[in-house]
Design an enzyme around this catalytic site. Structure first.
Site, PDB file in Angstrom:
ATOM      1  CG  ASP A   1     153.987 -15.200 132.548  1.00  0.00           C
ATOM      2  OD1 ASP A   1     154.853 -15.671 133.280  1.00  0.00           O
ATOM      3  OD2 ASP A   1     152.905 -15.769 132.322  1.00  0.00           O
ATOM      4  CG  HIS A   2     147.422 -13.551 129.561  1.00  0.00           C
ATOM      5  ND1 HIS A   2     146.632 -13.177 130.631  1.00  0.00           N
ATOM      6  CD2 HIS A   2     146.843 -13.012 128.470  1.00  0.00           C
ATOM      7  CE1 HIS A   2     145.606 -12.473 130.185  1.00  0.00           C
ATOM      8  NE2 HIS A   2     145.715 -12.348 128.886  1.00  0.00           N
ATOM      9  NE  ARG A   3     153.026 -18.591 133.571  1.00  0.00           N
ATOM     10  CZ  ARG A   3     154.163 -19.211 133.829  1.00  0.00           C
ATOM     11  NH1 ARG A   3     154.170 -20.483 134.147  1.00  0.00           N
ATOM     12  NH2 ARG A   3     155.309 -18.566 133.804  1.00  0.00           N
TER      13      ARG A   3
END
Lengths: 378, 477
Positions: free
Chosen positions: B448-450
């Site tokens: 999850d690149h957040r």
């Protein structure tokens, strides 16, 4: 740098001011304020009442009593100053934010609120008030106004020797509307026919969330020269300067000397509408800087300093404003519910057969409910 | 006592979050005094008091999301003050549920006023017509001719379809050249440009009334369109007998998978991968199989991978986290609840091993064997699949080398293990450099690149790979 000029302090730009934010009178060679302190005090009263109307309506929306409200907070001087320049034969075409002008023209605030409550049409008496209906489609009123001004020409109400026999048109729109085709078409026609119309732009710096320097590479008043008409920029928070400049432009129009574009440089202190949240796109510092230029404060300071008014006078106006607030607050809940038959009754003078059939069918349907009789008696 | 309800502070909004109370019970308030700040999907707004008095109780806490129309505070007024009915409070229909019963599931915002809701609407009785309760939503859908509710909630994400830069050729079927008449001459299913079966509105209405699914009806009308007769025949079970497509209902596990993966699509994801020499892991597994403690247990590479993940996680705890959007926080989970994606007859399930970080290799092997047994016997419970924090998926068992896994909702990463292949591999250094046949597997990590960036993901993956390449190095972790 060419083009982007958004500061009011640029010495190269026209910026007519007769009363500073500190309440000091200044002179202008061309535009003098030709009225006495009583007129200024009357303007102050209109501004205070206009602001109270607006804040009460905003609060009513927040309480669920109105569906929507476009606040006019901060634009009182631009509205009252220009409204004070209107004479008996003039016609005013507003956008949808000229609440203070509406009050000056004698429009009942409750008549205006029914539209924002969703219980009635925009239907105040625009003939009696010479204040035309609010136009929610951006900029369309510029064309209506220009057409009306051309009508004044044809009715012989322009350029007469007797100044009291002449009329002109004052049309309001915002900085955002200057990007609309309708407004530009209106300017072209007004210039071609030298129509007696004054285009009054309230440049409140923000077209919803779009800042003015994105919309226009030059100050708005300079666009006038492209249409071949005079353009003026006035401190829109200075009610004296606004009145003086608008009177100058309306006089010109009445004499048959053609249209003028006035850019009132002001600021929308509130949201675009109650559905908008300006904190998402503009800075608190900017709002604070403009708050220091409040249009009402400077007049109050000035008149108190000259002794034209005293605290008792201000208390009287405040009491009047409070009474207005209470009347609006209590009256809005009493506004009548819309009636089904008004759907058909208010659009055509004589109803076309197809719509008559439609009306009859709906009314028969309405009557088919068990509680229809009770409903009708409500 | 005056009950202050939450008005619609924008246009057609359904709910708002209480962000800050500016008064407390016992405070005296004036008319128009700002008492609370709320945030909607559109804006942060201040709400004024409608009456003067003393604040009674606050019925919503800061952070609560409250439906429009519910009472949020009470004000004790000194005198009975006439209070107007709010214009946007429904009078005849009970559209807004009281807050105690929870938020009604709204079917969508409309342009003006309130969105539709599943709450039953009170209908006015017709003269001489028995009252038939019709859900409000049905009526709305019918009038729009849609199977789904018109409009959508403001926070809902609707991915748009792919738009090709160049126009399709031909954009629409040419007149008279219906697609049904091509080829073998056998009837085909004709559809309109948005993929619906060709049928006139009246025919759609008839199909709805007769409960006929138009996608299962072969049209005999112009251009293959469906005629009223076709619908009537289908309803009467007299359809031509031709076989339509098999239709599998989206229920249970499959439905859950659909929802989970759709939710996952909202997450910006990135993948990193690497080929790992797992020859030593294979040897380790062979050794373990010979040990008494592991007798009777199925020993697979997943067990070693699971241990490697737990060890690497100790160095990179942020990989074992989830995102709390409401509070704008990253939540690093104390336990590694290690999910294992498992294919079943009913669809994909992801049960997890709770507290995997505290287990040694033997305990992990037992836990995994228990899970596999439960999956096989269809005994996986919702609790088994709940509260996962990280997932391993093993497509290697199908002989597949790699893939791009998609996150399980509320997890920050998922690791995919590919099949073990015998490959030529460069080993040794300098003079000693040579090609040997080694066992190679591809590891793919989706993050999850957040929550995680490429560096965090890569370092975690490299640590897992280090342990698989040389299990002895796990002593360093």
């Amino acid at each position: 740098m060419v083009g982007v000029v958004t500061t009011s302090h640029d010495p190269d730009e026209v910026f007519i001011q007769l009363l500073t934010p500190d309440g000091e009178r200044v002179d202008d060679e061309t535009f003098a304020f030709a009225h006495d302190d009583a007129t200024i005090a009357a303007n102050l009263r209109h501004m205070i009442l206009g602001r109270r109307f607006d804040t009460e309506a905003t609060a009513l929306q927040r309480k669920g009593q109105l569906g929507l409200w476009p606040p006019s907070l901060g634009q009182e001087a631009a509205q009252v100053g220009s409204g004070a320049a209107v004479r008996d034969l003039d016609e005013v075409f507003p956008s949808y934010r000229e609440h203070a002008v509406a009050l000056m023209r004698g429009v009942d605030p409750l008549d205006m609120l029914k539209t924002f409550r969703g219980t009635g049409m925009v239907d105040w008496d625009s003939r009696a008030t010479r204040f035309h209906l609010y136009s929610f489609v951006i900029g369309t009123q510029a064309l209506h106004a220009t057409g009306y001004a051309m009508g004044l020409q044809r009715d012989g109400l322009v350029g007469n020797d007797d100044p009291d026999a002449n009329g002109a048109v004052l049309v309001y729109f915002g900085d955002g509307a200057t990007s609309q085709g309708d407004v530009n078409e209106a300017l072209v026609f007004a210039a071609s026919y030298q129509a007696p119309v004054v285009f009054f732009v309230q440049n409140n710096q923000w077209a919803i969330s779009e800042p003015i320097d994105v919309q226009s590479r030059i100050p708005l008043y300079r666009r006038a020269s492209g249409f071949g008409i005079p353009g003026l920029r006035v401190d829109g928070n200075d009610v004296l300067a606004v009145q003086a400049v608008t009177e100058w432009a309306l006089d010109r129009a009445r004499r048959g000397e053609g249209p003028t574009l006035i850019e009132a440089f002001t600021y929308r202190m509130g949201a675009h509408t109650t559905s908008d949240d300006p904190t998402k796109y503009r800075r608190r510092e900017e709002e604070a800087a403009w708050r220091a230029k409040d249009p009402i404060e400077r007049v109050r300071t000035h008149l108190l300093a000259t002794g034209a008014i005293d605290q008792a006078w201000l208390d009287g106006v405040d009491a009047e404003a409070e009474a207005l607030g209470v009347r609006i607050r209590e009256g809005v809940g009493q506004l009548p519910e819309p009636r089904l038959e008004d759907f058909w009754a208010l659009a055509y003078a004589s109803l076309p057969p197809a719509l008559r059939r439609q009306r009859d069918a709906y009314q028969a349907y309405e009557a088919s409910f068990e509680d229809a009789d009770a409903e009708g008696a409500r | 006592m005056f009950e202050m309800t939450l008005p619609d502070p924008g246009e057609g909004l359904l709910e708002a979050e209480i962000t800050q109370w500016l008064v407390a019970p016992g405070d005296t308030v004036e008319v128009n005094q700002v008492v609370v700040e709320v945030e909607t999907a559109k804006s942060l707004v201040e709400l004024p008091a409608a009456v003067a008095g003393v604040v009674g109780e606050l019925r919503a806490a800061e952070g609560d999301i409250v439906p429009v129309g519910s009472v949020i505070m009470t004000i004790e007024t000194s005198e009975a003050e006439p209070v107007a009915t709010p214009v946007n409070e429904p009078v005849e229909t009970s559209v807004v549920e009281p807050v105690e019963t929870g938020t009604p599931e709204p079917s969508g915002a409309v342009l003006v006023g309130y969105g539709t809701t599943d709450a039953p609407a009170a209908r006015r009785a017709r003269k001489g017509v028995p009252a038939t309760p019709v859900p409000e939503t049905d009526q709305v859908h019918e009038s729009y001719g849609l199977d789904e509710s018109p409009g959508h909630r403001t926070e809902a994400v609707h991915p748009t379809g792919k738009v090709d830069a160049e126009a399709h050729d031909p954009a629409l079927p040419r007149p008279g050249a219906g697609r049904h008449s091509s080829g073998s001459g056998e009837l085909a299913y004709a559809t309109d440009p948005v993929g619906r079966p060709l049928a006139k509105p009246a025919v759609r209405r008839l199909a709805r009334d007769l409960d006929v699914d138009l996608t299962t009806v072969a049209g005999t009308g112009p251009n293959g369109s469906i005629t009223p007769t076709d619908v009537a025949q289908a309803a009467a079970g007299e359809a031509s007998g031709r076989r339509g497509p098999t239709r599998i209902p989206l229920r249970g596990v499959r439905r859950q998978m659909m929802h989970a993966m759709q939710a996952s699509l909202r997450v910006p994801q990135a993948s990193v991968w690497m080929d790992v020499d797992v020859t030593n892991t294979v040897e380790l597994i062979e050794q373990l199989k010979g040990r008494r403690e592991f007798a009777g247990l199925r020993i697979s590479p997943i067990i070693v991978l699971a241990k490697a993940v737990c060890l690497a996680m100790a160095r990179h705890p942020e990989v074992n986290s989830s995102l709390d959007l409401e509070r704008q926080e990253i939540v690093v989970n104390p336990d590694v609840n290690l999910g294992i994606a498992a294919a079943t007859q009913r669809g994909l399930v992801v049960p997890n091993i709770k507290g995997a970080q505290n287990m040694n290799l033997l305990e992990l092997a037992q836990a995994l064997n228990d899970l596999v047994a439960k999956v096989r016997e269809g005994r996986i419970t919702p609790a088994d699949a709940a509260n996962g924090t990280f997932t391993i998926t093993n497509v290697g068992v199908f002989g597949v080398e790699g893939g791009t896994p998609i996150l399980n909702p509320n997890e920050a990463a998922i690791l995919l293990l590919g099949t073990f292949n015998r490959r030529p591999w460069v080993v040794g250094e300098g003079e000693d450099e040579r090609i040997e046949v080694r066992t190679i597997a591809k590891l793919t990590l989706t993050i999850d690149h957040r929550v995680l960036d490429g560096e965090q993901g890569s370092r975690f993956l490299a640590d897992v790979a280090t342990i698989l390449a040389d299990p002895g190095l796990s002593l360093l972790f």
